[in-house]
Structures are given as C-alpha cells and as structure tokens.
Design an enzyme around this catalytic site. Structure first.
Site, PDB file in Angstrom:
ATOM      1  N   LEU A  34       0.823  -1.226   0.000  1.00  0.00           N
ATOM      2  CA  LEU A  34       0.000   0.000   0.000  1.00  0.00           C
ATOM      3  C   LEU A  34       0.854   1.272   0.000  1.00  0.00           C
ATOM      4  O   LEU A  34       0.391   2.325   0.415  1.00  0.00           O
ATOM      5  CB  LEU A  34      -0.991   0.022   1.178  1.00  0.00           C
ATOM      6  N   SER A  35       2.091   1.175  -0.500  1.00  0.00           N
ATOM      7  CA  SER A  35       2.920   2.384  -0.544  1.00  0.00           C
ATOM      8  C   SER A  35       2.378   3.370  -1.569  1.00  0.00           C
ATOM      9  O   SER A  35       2.495   4.580  -1.390  1.00  0.00           O
ATOM     10  CB  SER A  35       4.375   2.035  -0.841  1.00  0.00           C
ATOM     11  N   GLY A  37      -0.572   2.018  -3.696  1.00  0.00           N
ATOM     12  CA  GLY A  37      -1.892   1.461  -4.037  1.00  0.00           C
ATOM     13  C   GLY A  37      -2.895   1.641  -2.917  1.00  0.00           C
ATOM     14  O   GLY A  37      -2.558   2.096  -1.824  1.00  0.00           O
ATOM     15  N   ILE A  53       7.188  -7.246  -1.086  1.00  0.00           N
ATOM     16  CA  ILE A  53       7.736  -8.281  -1.982  1.00  0.00           C
ATOM     17  C   ILE A  53       9.158  -8.686  -1.578  1.00  0.00           C
ATOM     18  O   ILE A  53       9.669  -9.684  -2.055  1.00  0.00           O
ATOM     19  CB  ILE A  53       7.731  -7.851  -3.467  1.00  0.00           C
ATOM     20  N   LEU A  72       3.642  -7.167 -10.479  1.00  0.00           N
ATOM     21  CA  LEU A  72       3.481  -5.771 -10.907  1.00  0.00           C
ATOM     22  C   LEU A  72       4.005  -4.781  -9.868  1.00  0.00           C
ATOM     23  O   LEU A  72       4.126  -3.589 -10.158  1.00  0.00           O
ATOM     24  CB  LEU A  72       1.994  -5.474 -11.164  1.00  0.00           C
ATOM     25  N   ALA A  73       4.290  -5.256  -8.655  1.00  0.00           N
ATOM     26  CA  ALA A  73       4.721  -4.320  -7.599  1.00  0.00           C
ATOM     27  C   ALA A  73       6.033  -3.661  -7.995  1.00  0.00           C
ATOM     28  O   ALA A  73       6.961  -4.324  -8.461  1.00  0.00           O
ATOM     29  CB  ALA A  73       4.883  -5.062  -6.278  1.00  0.00           C
ATOM     30  N   SER A 119       7.737  -5.118 -17.198  1.00  0.00           N
ATOM     31  CA  SER A 119       8.939  -4.372 -17.566  1.00  0.00           C
ATOM     32  C   SER A 119       8.449  -3.012 -18.063  1.00  0.00           C
ATOM     33  O   SER A 119       7.347  -2.576 -17.674  1.00  0.00           O
ATOM     34  CB  SER A 119       9.736  -5.132 -18.627  1.00  0.00           C
ATOM     35  N   TYR A 144      15.255   3.706 -13.001  1.00  0.00           N
ATOM     36  CA  TYR A 144      14.038   2.899 -13.177  1.00  0.00           C
ATOM     37  C   TYR A 144      14.182   1.977 -14.395  1.00  0.00           C
ATOM     38  O   TYR A 144      13.944   0.768 -14.319  1.00  0.00           O
ATOM     39  CB  TYR A 144      12.847   3.847 -13.336  1.00  0.00           C
ATOM     40  N   ASP A 274      13.789  14.091 -20.551  1.00  0.00           N
ATOM     41  CA  ASP A 274      12.529  13.647 -21.149  1.00  0.00           C
ATOM     42  C   ASP A 274      12.813  13.039 -22.529  1.00  0.00           C
ATOM     43  O   ASP A 274      13.484  13.653 -23.364  1.00  0.00           O
ATOM     44  CB  ASP A 274      11.597  14.866 -21.305  1.00  0.00           C
TER      45      ASP A 274
HETATM   46  N1  LIG Z   1       1.604   2.878 -15.564  1.00  0.00           N
HETATM   47  C1  LIG Z   1       2.469   2.830 -16.584  1.00  0.00           C
HETATM   48  O1  LIG Z   1       2.370   3.585 -17.559  1.00  0.00           O
HETATM   49  C2  LIG Z   1       3.598   1.824 -16.578  1.00  0.00           C
HETATM   50  C3  LIG Z   1       4.490   1.826 -17.661  1.00  0.00           C
HETATM   51  C4  LIG Z   1       5.534   0.904 -17.671  1.00  0.00           C
HETATM   52  C5  LIG Z   1       5.664  -0.012 -16.645  1.00  0.00           C
HETATM   53  N2  LIG Z   1       4.785   0.012 -15.598  1.00  0.00           N
HETATM   54  C6  LIG Z   1       4.981  -0.980 -14.513  1.00  0.00           C
HETATM   55  O2  LIG Z   1       3.743  -1.644 -14.274  1.00  0.00           O
HETATM   56  C7  LIG Z   1       3.642  -2.004 -12.904  1.00  0.00           C
HETATM   57  C8  LIG Z   1       2.348  -1.455 -12.306  1.00  0.00           C
HETATM   58  O3  LIG Z   1       2.371  -0.030 -12.436  1.00  0.00           O
HETATM   59  P1  LIG Z   1       1.179   0.910 -11.954  1.00  0.00           P
HETATM   60  O4  LIG Z   1       1.105   2.046 -12.902  1.00  0.00           O
HETATM   61  O5  LIG Z   1      -0.032   0.090 -11.688  1.00  0.00           O
HETATM   62  O6  LIG Z   1       1.786   1.483 -10.604  1.00  0.00           O
HETATM   63  P2  LIG Z   1       1.127   1.625  -9.155  1.00  0.00           P
HETATM   64  O7  LIG Z   1       2.072   2.469  -8.337  1.00  0.00           O
HETATM   65  O8  LIG Z   1      -0.287   2.057  -9.255  1.00  0.00           O
HETATM   66  O9  LIG Z   1       1.165   0.108  -8.629  1.00  0.00           O
HETATM   67  C9  LIG Z   1       2.275  -0.466  -8.016  1.00  0.00           C
HETATM   68  C10 LIG Z   1       1.798  -1.185  -6.766  1.00  0.00           C
HETATM   69  O10 LIG Z   1       2.927  -1.815  -6.145  1.00  0.00           O
HETATM   70  C11 LIG Z   1       2.810  -1.640  -4.739  1.00  0.00           C
HETATM   71  N3  LIG Z   1       4.167  -1.760  -4.162  1.00  0.00           N
HETATM   72  C12 LIG Z   1       5.215  -0.915  -4.311  1.00  0.00           C
HETATM   73  N4  LIG Z   1       6.270  -1.366  -3.629  1.00  0.00           N
HETATM   74  C13 LIG Z   1       5.901  -2.547  -3.064  1.00  0.00           C
HETATM   75  C14 LIG Z   1       6.570  -3.494  -2.247  1.00  0.00           C
HETATM   76  N5  LIG Z   1       7.841  -3.319  -1.868  1.00  0.00           N
HETATM   77  N6  LIG Z   1       5.898  -4.601  -1.849  1.00  0.00           N
HETATM   78  C15 LIG Z   1       4.593  -4.780  -2.204  1.00  0.00           C
HETATM   79  N7  LIG Z   1       3.908  -3.902  -2.971  1.00  0.00           N
HETATM   80  C16 LIG Z   1       4.561  -2.800  -3.391  1.00  0.00           C
HETATM   81  C17 LIG Z   1       2.191  -0.261  -4.568  1.00  0.00           C
HETATM   82  O11 LIG Z   1       1.558  -0.053  -3.316  1.00  0.00           O
HETATM   83  C18 LIG Z   1       1.189  -0.247  -5.728  1.00  0.00           C
HETATM   84  O12 LIG Z   1      -0.078  -0.743  -5.335  1.00  0.00           O
HETATM   85  C19 LIG Z   1       4.908  -1.480 -12.225  1.00  0.00           C
HETATM   86  O13 LIG Z   1       5.853  -2.516 -12.179  1.00  0.00           O
HETATM   87  C20 LIG Z   1       5.377  -0.398 -13.179  1.00  0.00           C
HETATM   88  O14 LIG Z   1       6.762  -0.177 -13.070  1.00  0.00           O
HETATM   89  C21 LIG Z   1       3.761   0.915 -15.534  1.00  0.00           C
END
Ligand SMILES: NC(=O)c1ccc[n+]([C@@H]2O[C@H](COP(=O)([O-])OP(=O)(O)OC[C@H]3O[C@@H](n4cnc5c(N)ncnc54)[C@H](O)[C@@H]3O)[C@@H](O)[C@H]2O)c1
Length: 316
Positions: A34-35, A37, A53, A72-73, A119, A144, A274
């Site tokens: 929940l950091s 989410g 995780i 996905l975390a 990824s 990242y 950017d």
């Molecule tokens: N949103 C995008 O455009 C995008 C693009 C490329 C990659 N991604 C990747 O997709 C995945 C999901 O992204 P998102 O946009 O849903 O992000 P988000 O921040 O909404 O979701 C990530 C979740 O991981 C949880 N989390 C973080 N650290 C954690 C830990 N140590 N242990 C357990 N939970 C943890 C957070 O609380 C959150 O609920 C991520 O891996 C992100 O890097 C997202």
C-alpha cells in the site's frame, strides 16, 4: 479454479487485473504494501495480504498456493528512482529477484510457478529507431529503466538456471481509470484530465511535440492474461503498446475538446532527460500473444474522464 498471486494488485494496473481474474471466477491473492496502491481498488472476492515483496518468507508462502504469479509491484516512478537510487533498486530489482527465487523454490519436484512481470518501454532509453521493436538496443537513461532491464536479465537466469518460465511485458504509456491524478509521478493523461476538469489550462512541459504510445489499461490486462496463458513461451519479452503515436500537445487538445473546454495550452520548461519519441511496434504482441490493443485514445480518454467525474467505473 486457478489461483493467481498478483503483486502490486492494489495499484492502478494490478487492480484492473484483479477485476478480470475475479470476474473469471479464479482466486486472486493480492500482495501489496500500500505504498502507492489502495486496498479499496480491489474488487470484492480478491484476497488481500498486506506485505512487502522483499519479505522472502511471506512471498514463499503465497507462491506455494499459486498456479502463476503476476508481478506488478514496483516503485513506478522514474523521478523517484533517480532521487532514491538504492531504495528504489531494492524494490524494483531485488524485489523481482525475490519473486523469481520464490517461484523456483515453491514446488521443488513439480512444474515451477510461471511468472509474468511488468517491464517498461524505459529499457529502450532514447533509441532513435521508431517504432521500437523488441530487438532494438536497450540503453536505459534512468535508474528505473536500468532496474526494469535488470528484471529481464534475471528473467533469463530464472529460466536457464532455475527452470522458472517467465515473460516480461514492456508497457508503454498506460492510462485509464484509477490512475492517481494527484500524484506528480502519474501519467500525463490523468494529470491533464484533472486540470481540464477543474477548469485549469493543462501545462505542457517542453514544446509539446514529444510523441508517446498511449495504451488503455484494459488492453494491458489482455496482454497480462495472454502472457500467462501462452505457456509455450518460456523466457521472452514483449512490447505492450498500440503502434499509434500521439503528441503531448495533441493529447492536451483532445482532452479539452472531450470536456468542452477551450483548446488552450500552457507551456513550461522541458523536463531534463525527457525522451523525445516513444512509439512501440506491437507486431509480436499480436502474432505471439494474440493481443490487439484496439482501444483508441479518444475512447480510452472518454472512459477515463467518466471515471474521474465519478460516473460509472469503467471496468476492465
Ligand atoms: N503505468 C504505466 O504507464 C507503466 C508503464 C511501464 C511499466 N509500468 C509498470 O507496471 C507495474 C504497475 O504499475 P502501476 O502504474 O499500476 O503502478 P502503481 O504504483 O499504481 O502500482 C504499483 C503497486 O505496487 C505496490 N508496491 C510498491 N512497492 C511494493 C513493495 N515493496 N511490496 C509490495 N507492494 C509494493 C504499490 O503499493 C502499488 O499498489 C509497475 O511494475 C510499473 O513499473 C507501468
């Protein structure tokens, strides 16, 4: 009934995946600290475990119950990864190795737990060869992106050394309901939409000619589910993109138009580092995973705006 472990399932993308799996009457166990989410993003029926995780004992216990793991975390922010290099690395790469390790150990004598992980297009850096194919050189420009590339390299170790089948999905710019518009790290669609709905003029950083490949979250869920289903794929990475380009400036105008607001844009200083153009080639996503990212920016934006206005949630 299958049991799936979703790490980061309370986040933007993970909660849409949880919706889809619960709707399919599968069991979804969500591990999230929940950091960023929110537990109330989850549909009724998903089982929530609050935890990290990096906690090997906890991940090991949950992995033993799972038929497959969607990982996905992450600390999903380029800016934060550059500010807190070691801290984000511990989650984004070491945390992922912990997931692969648990998948390797979960069932010593049987088929290993399959892992599908997030990824990112950030692995390409500022590669000039558009559209980006999976074989393009990977030269990340941020901590990242480097950690996401590290996940892919350790995905190879997971398969070749430990027999853990895995697929990495290079998400491009994902948008849709539940993306947090209040976060400065959020996607540009959520930030612009919030501005327009509040009667403010969206602020474009730089000249607005930057190109992005925006993909609606439902289509990302399609890719996650397909990557888990295609178990003939043992160790691979795929672009998750549309192949359609939208400039940041055009996006701001489209949003204003969709909200009936004047097509005005403010311009601010460009962000350092950017990327100028990011456009993916979805050919392999279609041919190997059978997924077509068909939702257009106009339609996806309409569904996002509907959610932001508090209307019917646009379900995955
Ligand atoms: N949103 C995008 O455009 C995008 C693009 C490329 C990659 N991604 C990747 O997709 C995945 C999901 O992204 P998102 O946009 O849903 O992000 P988000 O921040 O909404 O979701 C990530 C979740 O991981 C949880 N989390 C973080 N650290 C954690 C830990 N140590 N242990 C357990 N939970 C943890 C957070 O609380 C959150 O609920 C991520 O891996 C992100 O890097 C997202």
């Amino acid at each position: 009934m299958k049991t799936w472990l979703i790490t980061g399932g309370c986040g933007f993308i993970g909660s849409h995946l949880a919706d889809r799996l619960v709707r399919a009457k599968d069991r979804a166990i969500v591990l999230d600290d929940l950091s960023s989410g929110r537990a109330d993003n989850l549909p009724p029926g998903a089982e929530f475990v609050k935890g990290d995780i990096r906690d090997a004992a906890l991940v090991g216990r949950l992995m033993r119950e799972a038929d497959g793991c969607f990982h996905l975390a992450a600390i999903a922010s380029v800016a934060r990864s550059n500010e807190d290099w070691a801290g984000t690395h511990a989650v984004n790469l070491t945390g992922t190795i912990n997931i692969f390790d648990a998948a390797a150990r979960a069932r010593p004598d049987a088929r290993k737990v399959r892992v599908v992980y997030a990824s990112s297009a950030a692995v390409y850096g500022d590669c000039p060869d558009m559209p980006l194919v999976e074989a393009a050189p990977t030269k990340p420009l941020t901590a990242y992106g480097a950690d996401k590339l590290g996940c892919e390299l350790h995905g190879r170790v997971a398969d070749y050394v430990h027999g853990v089948p895995n697929v990495g999905l290079r998400f491009f710019n994902v948008y849709g309901p539940r993306q947090d518009p209040a976060s400065p790290y959020s996607g540009v669609i959520a930030i612009f939409a919030k501005a327009v709905l509040e009667g403010r003029t969206p602020r474009v950083l730089g000249d607005g000619k930057q190109i992005r490949d925006f993909i609606f979250v439902d289509n990302v869920v399609d890719a996650l589910v397909a990557a888990m289903r295609h178990d003939e794929l043992r160790c691979d990475v795929f672009n998750v993109c549309t192949g359609r380009s939208t400039s940041i400036e055009a996006l701001a105008r489209l949003l204003a138009e969709a909200c009936g607001a004047p097509p005005k844009i403010d311009y601010g200083p460009a962000r350092s580092g950017d990327i100028r153009e990011s456009l993916g080639d979805p050919t392999r996503l279609r041919s190997a995973l059978g997924v077509t990212a068909g939702v257009t920016v106009a339609d996806g934006m309409r569904r996002t705006l509907e959610w932001m206005r508090g209307g019917a949630p646009a379900k995955a």
